[in-house]
Design an enzyme around this catalytic site. Sequence first.
Site, mmCIF file in Angstrom:
data_model
loop_
_atom_site.group_PDB
_atom_site.id
_atom_site.type_symbol
_atom_site.label_atom_id
_atom_site.label_comp_id
_atom_site.label_asym_id
_atom_site.label_seq_id
_atom_site.Cartn_x
_atom_site.Cartn_y
_atom_site.Cartn_z
ATOM 1 N N CYS A 199 -7.957 17.802 -20.470
ATOM 2 C CA CYS A 199 -8.843 17.487 -19.816
ATOM 3 C C CYS A 199 -10.221 18.052 -20.505
ATOM 4 C CB CYS A 199 -8.806 17.875 -18.373
ATOM 5 S SG CYS A 199 -7.222 17.368 -17.626
ATOM 6 N N GLY A 253 -15.901 19.649 -23.990
ATOM 7 C CA GLY A 253 -15.417 19.941 -25.137
ATOM 8 C C GLY A 253 -15.501 21.361 -25.831
ATOM 9 N N LYS A 310 -13.976 24.109 -24.793
ATOM 10 C CA LYS A 310 -12.737 24.817 -24.844
ATOM 11 C C LYS A 310 -12.122 24.166 -26.197
ATOM 12 C CE LYS A 310 -11.928 26.125 -20.201
ATOM 13 N NZ LYS A 310 -13.264 25.618 -19.545
ATOM 14 N N ASP A 365 -5.521 9.504 -20.150
ATOM 15 C CA ASP A 365 -5.531 10.031 -18.626
ATOM 16 C C ASP A 365 -4.261 10.991 -18.739
ATOM 17 O OD1 ASP A 365 -4.888 10.335 -16.047
ATOM 18 O OD2 ASP A 365 -4.779 7.982 -15.754
ATOM 19 N N CYS A 403 -11.921 26.157 -12.847
ATOM 20 C CA CYS A 403 -13.246 26.931 -12.429
ATOM 21 C C CYS A 403 -13.490 27.290 -11.098
ATOM 22 C CB CYS A 403 -14.408 26.527 -13.108
ATOM 23 S SG CYS A 403 -14.800 24.601 -12.604
#
Length: 449
Positions: free
Chosen positions: A271, A275, A277, A319, A387
């Site tokens: 996921c 970008g 991380k 996905d 988060c």
Amino acid sequence: MSTVKRPYQGTHKGPEVTESRTAAALVLADLRGGQLLDASFERRTTLLDARDRRWVQELVWGMLRTRARLDAILADRVRGGIAKLDADVADLLRLGTYQLLHMDSVPPYAAIGQTVQLTKQRHGIGASTLANAVLRRIDRERAHIEPVVPADPLDALAQQYSHPRWVVQRWAARWGLDDTARLLSANNTPGGIVLRPYGIDRAQLVALLDGAGVETHEVPGVPDSVRLAGSVALTELGAFKQGNCYVQDPAATLVVQYAQVEAGSVVADLCAAPGSKALELSRRAAMVIAADRHGTRVDRMLHGFGRLDADRLQVVIADATQPAIVPVDAVLVDVPCTGTGTFRRHPDARWRLRVSDFAVLGALQKRILRAAATVVKPGGLLVYSTCSLELEENDDQVATFLADHPEYSVEPPSPGTVPDALLDGGLLRVLPHRHGFDGAFAARLRRAA
């Protein structure tokens, strides 16, 4: 601020409405239509210069952070209450009131006149007459204007810090009133811009920023990050244009540091958008597969990676509930969540959140975590992160997963990888009111060999 000419409606010509205020009104209309604040802001302010963009951001973000208090002030001055008004008129009144009470750079005549004219353009003379009367009264009473404090302590906190009452109630049940008040206050404190050096070290980045006249500060707990002081036009900085840095809140940096992927490993970030991380993972990994299911988000990742001339990254559309990749050494799933740890950066999220979101997102999180487990090599690492501050999305998801997958167990990182104060039973838990960063949670799960 620059102005835009618009067709006049009415018998007396009023002031031309600034493009900045028009953009603010359009952003709020987008939010009511279900769009996200950041995306709407970027679209509606494209033609504004950097100074006007910062002004719009100050106004819109500030209004959303104080909306409940503004509503309490307006409720006493709008016959029948603000809830009776058209939603767009209510937002225009909030914008005008925020300018009067919180933006010293805006003269009262401009806050009133511009809001009245904007209301006239969008809703006609009747609505503008109401706006004029209400804002002039607020201006007369501004020296001693304070809404009535509700007797119920939860209502009082919700009004004072502008959060939905049901959110305040759930946090108070978990942390108590005092800690909840500190969390609510932290959510209304802008986080500022924090940069990570890329291709250079921290000292070199600080030197570049200092040469551009930008004041910098250290970030406790994340010593190689750089916090910028004051308001900065980031995209105008040479260090940013040249790909020497990228933006990342310390909480996100800590998630990747906590993950502690092995040097030279192959990692999948399922996921990945936007970008940062994945970029952080690539500092140690031999290859990072940065995946997202939405083509537009993948395009933005590619643009960001291109600006940095980043390597060791492979961007794919995939996905996360059905990851079509071969098993790899480590997998990170930073799953979609309610984002309650990022209310300071996304003040629209507190007003968009619904109780039903926990069930909907919880089901998706469970599917993603189960799917991610299938593409971790035996002996490999699975890192689950959010988060969110909520137990349903964090601890409960991990506990359910471990009960169904006995081959996995919690494995804390090596001592000193992240500050001990952030670890809770081997899990990473970053809280805005205790640690000064966005909220974050992560679980480092090792698959048996």
